[in-house]
Motif scaffolding. Sequence first.
Motif, short mmCIF file in Angstrom:
data_model
loop_
_atom_site.label_atom_id
_atom_site.label_comp_id
_atom_site.label_asym_id
_atom_site.label_seq_id
_atom_site.Cartn_x
_atom_site.Cartn_y
_atom_site.Cartn_z
N THR A 1 21.37 44.58 38.38
CA THR A 1 22.33 44.04 37.90
C THR A 1 22.91 42.87 38.91
OG1 THR A 1 23.34 46.40 37.42
CG2 THR A 1 25.05 44.59 37.85
N PHE B 1 23.66 39.08 37.34
CA PHE B 1 24.89 38.26 37.85
C PHE B 1 24.47 36.76 38.60
CE2 PHE B 1 27.46 41.97 37.02
CZ PHE B 1 28.46 41.38 36.38
N SER C 1 23.21 35.10 35.47
CA SER C 1 24.31 34.45 34.28
C SER C 1 25.22 35.62 34.34
CB SER C 1 23.78 34.40 32.98
OG SER C 1 24.68 34.61 31.90
N TRP C 2 26.51 35.53 34.73
CA TRP C 2 27.61 36.69 34.72
C TRP C 2 27.90 36.96 33.32
CZ3 TRP C 2 32.38 35.68 32.45
CH2 TRP C 2 32.64 34.13 32.18
N ALA D 1 25.24 39.09 32.19
CA ALA D 1 25.23 40.48 32.67
C ALA D 1 26.45 41.34 32.25
CB ALA D 1 25.40 40.34 34.22
N LEU D 2 27.46 40.77 31.99
CA LEU D 2 28.60 41.71 31.44
C LEU D 2 28.19 42.10 29.87
CD1 LEU D 2 31.82 39.54 32.52
CD2 LEU D 2 31.11 41.71 33.51
N TRP E 1 26.00 45.09 30.22
CA TRP E 1 26.72 46.22 30.94
C TRP E 1 27.61 46.86 29.69
CZ3 TRP E 1 27.05 49.91 34.60
CH2 TRP E 1 26.19 49.72 35.73
#
Lengths: 602, 590
Positions: free
Chosen positions: B161, B165, B168-169, B172-173, B176
């Motif tokens: 994770t 992030f 690339s956030w 990543a989101l 998730w």
Amino acid sequence: MASKVTSAVMRQGLRVLGVAVRAEKAVFAVAVLSSALYGVMTVASAWALGWATENLVLPSFAAGEVATGTSVTAALLILGVALLKALGVAGRRYYAGVMQYRMQASSRRAVTRQYLRLPLAWHHRHPTGQLLSNASADAEAAWAPLAPLPMAVGVVVMLVTAAVAMMLADPVLALVGFLIFPAIAVLNFVYQRRLSPLATRAQQLRAEVSEIAHESFDGALVVKTLGREDEETTRFRVRAEELRDANIAVGRVRGLFDPMLEALPTLGVLAVLLVGAGRLESGAISPGVLVQVAYLFTLLAFPIRALGWVLAELPRAVVGYERVRAVLEATGSMEYGAAALPGPAPARLEVRGLDYAYGDSPVLHGVDLEIEAGRTVALVGPTGSGKSTLTQTFVRLVDPAAGAVLVDGVDLREVARGGVSEAVTLVPQQTFLFDDTVRGNITLGLAAGDDEVWAALRLAQADGFVSALPGGLDTKVGERGTTLSGGQRQRLALARALVRRPRLLILDDATSSVDPQVEARILGGLREASQASTVVVVAYRMATIALADEVVYLEHGKVVDRGPHEKLLVGCEGYRNLVTAYEREEAEREALGAEEEEEVSA
Amino acid sequence: MSSLHGVDRSGLATVRHGLSLTPEFRRGLAGTLALAVLATVGKVVVPIAVQQTIDRGLKGSVPDLPYIRAAVLLCAAAVILTALSSYLMNVRLYRATEASLATLRVRGFRHVHDLSVLTQNSERRGALVSRVTGDVDQISTFMQSGGLFIIIAMGQLLVATVLMFVYSWQLALTVWACFLPLMVVMPRFQRWLSGAYTQVRERAGDMLAAVSESVVGAAVIRAHGSEARTAERLDVAIDANKAAQARAQRIVSTVFPLTEIVAAVALAAVVLLGVRLGVAGEITPGRLVAFLFLITLFVSPLQIATEVLNEAQNAIAGWRRVLGVLDTPPDVADPGHEGVELPRGPISVSFEEVGFSYPGGAPVLSEVTVHIPPRSRIAVVGETGSGKTTFAKLLTRLMDPITGRVTVDGADLREVRFSSLRERIVMVPQDGFLFDGTLEENIRFGRPSASEAEILLALTELGLTDWLDGLPAGLATGVGQRGESLSAGERQLVALVRAYLADPDLLLLDEATSAVDPATEVRLARALEGVTRGRTAISIAHRLSTAEAADEVLVFDRGRIVQRGPHADLVGEPGVYADLHASWVSAARS
């Protein structure tokens, strides 16, 4: 102890697997096809990502715009492949399980059927613990490799597909794979070879630790009353520490090989990157191919170990299978004839030249005996003279080594299966109650109404305490049920025999825990009961003997004398010594008391 | 009903308490965990290497081969370091868990023996055994695979994770968002699965019970011709077990592949969104491809999560059962070093207003007061259920009285050290349990230091040499499991010799020769009379001559001593003894 994965064990193991595959062809086929689907789709998923990288990611980055059509295709490709792969995984797991459980259940059925079929003499030769583990742990171990087997077959498909895919993608990168994957396979093989003897030893010790605990807790009262807790704890600790060391030895091998097996494919990916970069430079491959091959390596790393799992289970499976087979192939099962023992009338018993031995130690020699229909005969003899063994031959629990037992002139070996127990019933010295209700324990499957059950209980002087039980006839007894006293258990066992209205009833010291007054009532009741039968009773008590028409006196496995009690009392010294022991002692005591009194008065 | 449930604790408290009992586990735990963290770092080596190769190595038209070579070698070093820390961590973990569990096993075993007879009997023997075997194994399985896996999986998810992030956030989101629903429903799947596994265990227990009946009850089944019924019961139990297994497998087979589908959704989402981000210049192609590799790190933790959670639950249950034993205070406790040490010699016993009842039951003994002087010979008589055996158990301190007290030479029995008590007072129960071994080993159980000559002497003194000579291998004769190779009477003989060899000052016989033939029994009784001269002897009697020979007869009826005195006095007065006597006479003479 077969413990190493030798080629002989491998061959035997594969034969065991073959047995299962033949027995469950359809289930195995579904499991293997599912697994093959999973294998092919695993490779396909790497190809799909490579395709997406090659045709979507890199062109879009280069062109600065997204091709919508290609996006949709890539997404559908990835999802479709995953769906099929998931289907394969589900099918493989479920059907592999089903196959394993079916084989275990069928082995268990076969083994327990054999337990019921084999003669009691066979049971005597095998410890209870062993028979229990044949039906449980061994049946489980024998088919344990079936769980990972379809996966292993799927992995083979996966590897072949991967090899083809890599060859098609780039032969040079494929070469890296051809070096790495056999290396993983070889490492795995070495791993299992090193591990399996250690694991077998740990398994063995685990069984021994359990045996010690079992025996020690069974004998807890003796341990406590003699204050031997320290010695017992030491006995347990020694074995528990051996187990600890064995488990650590297993752990050390696992701890060494697991990280190596994990590192190897990662190093493979790095090698692919290294070699691939060179190939990219020379323009032999595109970046998409590099991604595909690298991804494939990460996907293959774990499943390839399934080959090792099958291998790891094989030695245990072979041992388990052999143990199960030994039971299934045990011979000496009783042969039955076709004769019947008809009629409601009391039966006549005849024993001719009977010999019997437990292993090498003879117990009975040349026993000849005739008991006329309707008679009550007491079988008397010192501790260890063979009385119980003799009564066992009367109901054909064991067959004589020589000679014969005849009921109404029919050799018991000629009687059809189930025929003997319909006519002759034995109440053994030690009572065994099933984990069932009082009713179930008495009928044992016989179609008897509650009236008949109560009548038998009355005759056995058991109706009183049974009606006082919380659930009456429905009260659970046995290990997990209400606790009954020894005398109460014996009376239930007696009722169990009486409800069958036997034509020949054998009581092997069957009322030893019953109070004398109650015993007298039981035996009196038996004589007066309308159900006529011939009775053989093993006894020491004079009251019991007195109820008999005749006494047979046994010593060292031979009939020494027979006749009415009074006659034997006069003519047979051994008998006289035995049955009058209490009386003589009492007389001596009285005489002694009289002397002392005289001394006192003098 | 088992009375071994111990203290109610939450799962975490159970684990904490369990670990506090086994210091071996906590020793060096910090080092092991540090190694575990190092070991997870290796998991992200591949995605980083891929990213670096694509983004840095392939920048421009010609790959930067020296850079790639350096990066790859650095990564390879990291992989090897990871493997090394894994190895060290594994070895430390195995050593610590096995050492601590061996301690736990032995402590549990000892504690079972320290529990009172009453507590021991409240539990099936097989269940007691599993508290020091299978239950402990369950803990070790969890600590060595499942528990370790949870730590590594958490580390793996965390490291992946963090890296996501960094790359690339947005992506990543996205990842998730795909996996989160699965994580939320996972506990529900686990509950299903755990219910299914409970069923499997129960059905397996039933099956074993059925098999055990068919083996232990083999003679009864044959004698009553109930093979068909037994076979049917077996089939039902075996098939129920199979069905339960298949049901659990169905749940596992459904849940397990779900992760594959979720992972594919995440992959597809990352590709679609990533390409758009790339076009917008927010992510490099290498980072996007690295994401595809990072997603695979999410798959295995979630695939095995349900099973590991289940393993954890089993381990906690196992731990509870083991702690249940250790937490149960021995209600009949050894006072230990603070206790009284009784000097050897003739022994006297007093019961003062003693009352006893089993938990939740009616009183079995009430207001029993009696003094037994040293060197006396006592017979205890009464009908079944009159309290004779309870009297014996209180006298040997297998149980403690509810009211009143029992004293030995003036000392309260509860204050006498067990080592001293067991040396001075020995009971021979009716069912003499023997251990699987030779006759000699079983007799020596009474006094481990006894020589063979002393054992032979004991047999001679009890007049049992004839019997010994008749055995196939003499003292070396194997007695079989639970002594089953010998007859019931012979087992009683061995138990008697064993107790005699222990050389107690008070010998208590609880119908100890009930299955022996009269001639042998009389011989034994005489021999005992000779050898116990100078000791106190108490016999729970089932026949006339024992009572006649005693200095005093204690007559029990419904938990009370209703008559006492020498036989000659009692037999004349109307009462319980006269009735018992009459029935004995009729049984013996008729």
